[in-house]
Scaffold this motif. Structure first.
Motif, PDB file in Angstrom:
ATOM      1  N   ALA A   1      -6.611   4.183   0.280  1.00 35.59           N
ATOM      2  CA  ALA A   1      -7.721   3.269   0.029  1.00 35.59           C
ATOM      3  C   ALA A   1      -7.314   1.835   0.374  1.00 35.59           C
ATOM      4  O   ALA A   1      -8.083   1.081   0.978  1.00 35.59           O
ATOM      5  N   GLN A   2      -6.075   1.470  -0.002  1.00 38.71           N
ATOM      6  CA  GLN A   2      -5.578   0.120   0.305  1.00 38.71           C
ATOM      7  C   GLN A   2      -5.461  -0.082   1.810  1.00 38.71           C
ATOM      8  O   GLN A   2      -5.789  -1.137   2.340  1.00 38.71           O
TER       9      GLN A   2
ATOM     10  N   GLN B   1       1.016   5.713  -7.368  1.00 39.18           N
ATOM     11  CA  GLN B   1      -0.267   6.237  -7.873  1.00 39.18           C
ATOM     12  C   GLN B   1      -0.823   7.392  -7.044  1.00 39.18           C
ATOM     13  O   GLN B   1      -1.927   7.850  -7.315  1.00 39.18           O
TER      14      GLN B   1
ATOM     15  N   ALA C   1      -3.773   9.062  -2.131  1.00 35.25           N
ATOM     16  CA  ALA C   1      -5.176   8.661  -1.990  1.00 35.25           C
ATOM     17  C   ALA C   1      -5.347   7.185  -2.328  1.00 35.25           C
ATOM     18  O   ALA C   1      -6.068   6.448  -1.641  1.00 35.25           O
ATOM     19  N   ALA C   2      -4.651   6.730  -3.384  1.00 30.26           N
ATOM     20  CA  ALA C   2      -4.736   5.318  -3.778  1.00 30.26           C
ATOM     21  C   ALA C   2      -4.183   4.431  -2.672  1.00 30.26           C
ATOM     22  O   ALA C   2      -4.746   3.374  -2.346  1.00 30.26           O
ATOM     23  N   GLY C   3      -3.053   4.872  -2.061  1.00 34.70           N
ATOM     24  CA  GLY C   3      -2.470   4.106  -0.963  1.00 34.70           C
ATOM     25  C   GLY C   3      -3.396   4.039   0.229  1.00 34.70           C
ATOM     26  O   GLY C   3      -3.552   2.990   0.858  1.00 34.70           O
TER      27      GLY C   3
ATOM     28  N   ALA D   1       0.833  -1.206   0.000  1.00 34.07           N
ATOM     29  CA  ALA D   1       0.000   0.000   0.000  1.00 34.07           C
ATOM     30  C   ALA D   1       0.869   1.258   0.000  1.00 34.07           C
ATOM     31  O   ALA D   1       0.557   2.245  -0.675  1.00 34.07           O
TER      32      ALA D   1
ATOM     33  N   VAL E   1       2.123   1.628  -3.435  1.00 38.57           N
ATOM     34  CA  VAL E   1       1.035   2.104  -4.298  1.00 38.57           C
ATOM     35  C   VAL E   1       0.870   3.618  -4.140  1.00 38.57           C
ATOM     36  O   VAL E   1       0.686   4.351  -5.116  1.00 38.57           O
ATOM     37  N   ALA E   2       0.982   4.075  -2.892  1.00 37.71           N
ATOM     38  CA  ALA E   2       0.861   5.514  -2.635  1.00 37.71           C
ATOM     39  C   ALA E   2       1.927   6.292  -3.399  1.00 37.71           C
ATOM     40  O   ALA E   2       1.682   7.391  -3.894  1.00 37.71           O
TER      41      ALA E   2
END
Lengths: 437, 113
Positions: free
Chosen positions: A371-372, A364, A367-369, A357, A360-361
């Motif tokens: 969410a994970q 991407q 915010a994407a991180g 995560a 991912v943050a």
């Protein structure tokens, strides 16, 4: 003096007492595992073996002062310890009958003595039993904490006091843990051997897990003031190197060594001069140990070949991408996320998902991180894991959501004992509570 | 060779409510287990099933009480005394031992003298 070994053409008498005690200390660090492993086979009992090996080291101090340090201290010590074991067994047949012996496999497992690994000593080649020793210490019938304690005690030769200090446990507690584990080995007849090929992957994973746990315990102490307990770290590196030498065909062994080396390359930059914890993105990359990075990275191309890699190889691959990146921002985050995806397939751990995560943050956006992380939080398996609220706090801070970030930092602080980590979280908490709007 | 006790610890209520079909399968599994142990080079010295804990009587000092020593959902319902080379071999046998409503505990037999 019967029973005392003849030193093989010693370096000559005249070694000063300082030199001799340095030589004994050096042999303790380098040769303990070999000497004890070889003695255990003869003694058929771990306690007796330990006693004989300790006696041999004590005898070396006197003998080497008188006769000079032998060319092959390990062989000298092994011979001395093995003779003591044989004498003790001869002397006390009752003892031998009382204690269930460690079991010799029949037929002997050839894999435990790789060619050239044995040591010629006088006219006898002493088999290298270090793998037997470490597989016995890390047997799955022993609790993880017992595996760790036994490995430090028997493979690394640490005292119970030292082990207790390293794990912030009272000494009697640690002593009881070691005694209980040894007793189980003999009473339940845990075999003194390298596992058969069919069992090897699982059994090896337990060994690698123990070594990695030693490393991480030393690297980030669970409590107390020293961020790095250098001795534990060095022991873990030593064990990983030993395993790499003894099991050159095992990809996960190479992976573990690479992972430890690549992580340890950053050791000097993990805290500032005041001992404050520095994150990966704040570390001075010019101070990373390039030799360790080169050594760790060089292990990977081979380890990554031939079928899906295991969890240590994959973690090492991630560490290598970090080590090679010019900066945190310029790290190959999409590639790191891709490796985490494979890692999650071979090792479905919520901690891995958390690290993914974070990647991912970076790849991407926060915010994407976030969410994970929300999914992970809902899963509930990381409720007591301090790095979950800490990671969440960081992403909220990047999004400028100060109040939520402050709450997450407080949650993280409530779960953290390590002084350096607490200091870091407190500093961040102050930043976000003082931030405008 | 050394001796180990394999204690079969299972949910008794599952047996109480099991269909004859299931009980038949359990019997067959135990018969098969005997053959499998021999194939591993081990030996069953003895194996017995126990009546359920509702038939147990406990005695502590002079006091006789109806029921087992400790009431638990899973209770020892049978055992095998086996001979194995070492713990790994005993665990291999333990994994083969049928215990569909619970699990088994492997305990080494104490040797005196």
């Amino acid at each position: 003096m019967t029973g005392s070994p003849r030193p093989d053409a010693g370096a000559g008498a005249g070694n000063g007492p300082g030199e001799v005690s340095a030589a004994v200390a050096d042999a303790h660090r380098r040769e303990w595992a070999f000497v004890l492993a070889a003695t255990a086979r003869v003694a058929g009992d771990l306690d007796l073996a330990e006693e004989c090996v300790q006696d041999a080291y004590a005898a070396a101090l006197t003998a080497w002062t008188r006769q000079g340090v032998p060319n092959n201290p390990g062989a000298w010590l092994t011979t001395a310890a093995r003779r003591r074991a044989i004498d003790a067994k001869r002397r006390d047949r009752v003892l031998r009958a009382k204690l269930p012996l460690l079991i010799e496999p029949d037929p002997p497992v050839a894999a435990s003595a790789p060619p050239g690994a044995g040591r010629a000593e006088e006219d006898e080649v002493i088999p290298d039993d270090r793998l037997r020793l470490i597989f016995t210490c890390c047997h799955p019938a022993l609790a993880r904490e017992a595996q760790v304690a036994l490995t430090l005690r028997l493979v690394c030769g640490l005292t119970t006091v030292e082990i207790a200090q390293a794990f912030l446990v009272a000494e009697p507690t640690m002593a009881a843990r070691v005694t209980r584990a040894k007793k189980k080995i003999s009473a339940a007849r845990i075999a003194y051997r390298v596992p058969a090929p069919a069992e090897l992957p699982d059994r090896l994973d337990a060994v690698l897990t123990v070594v990695h746990l030693l490393y991480t315990t030393g690297h980030t102490a669970p409590g107390g003031d020293n961020l790095v307990r250098a001795d534990l770290v060095d022991r873990a590196i030593g064990l990983a190197r030993m395993l790499r030498t003894l099991m050159p065909d095992e990809r996960e062994v190479a992976g573990l060594l690479a992972l430890i080396l690549l992580t340890d390359a950053r050791r000097a930059t993990r805290a500032d001069p005041q001992g404050r914890l520095l994150l990966l993105e704040e570390q001075d990359r010019s101070q990373w140990d390039r030799a360790l990075i080169a050594e760790g990275t060089a292990l990977l191309p081979w380890a990554l070949r031939g079928g899906r890699p295991g969890r240590f190889v994959l973690q090492a691959a991630i560490a290598a991408l970090h080590a090679e990146a010019p900066s945190y921002a310029l790290t190959d985050w999409p590639q790191i996320v891709a490796i985490y995806d494979v890692l999650l397939q071979v090792w479905s751990s919520p901690v891995v998902a958390l690290n993914r995560a974070v990647a991912v943050a970076m790849a991407q956006g926060p915010a994407a991180g976030l969410a994970q992380l929300g999914e992970l939080e809902a899963g509930g398996r990381l409720d007591a894991y301090r790095y979950l609220p800490a990671a969440k706090a960081d992403l909220l801070r990047r999004l400028g959501r100060w109040e939520a970030a402050a709450q997450a930092y407080r949650d993280a602080l409530a779960l953290t004992d390590n002084a350096a980590e607490r200091e870091f979280l407190t500093r961040r908490l102050t930043e976000v509570t003082g931030a405008p709007g | 060779m050394a001796e180990y006790m394999i204690l079969i610890c299972e949910d008794e209520s599952a047996y109480a409510t099991a269909t004859p079909d299931v009980l038949q399968q359990v019997m067959e599994a135990h018969n098969r287990f005997s053959e499998q142990v021999a194939e591993t080079g081990g030996k069953i010295i003895e194996g017995r099933a126990l009546q359920p804990t509702s038939t147990a009587t406990s005695i502590r000092g002079d006091v006789v009480t109806d029921g087992p020593f400790i009431e638990t959902k899973e209770a020892i319902g049978g055992y095998y005394l086996v001979e194995a080379r070492d713990l790994d071999h005993a665990l291999q046998i333990g994994k083969l031992c049928p215990a569909r409503f619970g699990g088994v505990e492997v305990r080494p037999i104490m040797v005196f003298g």
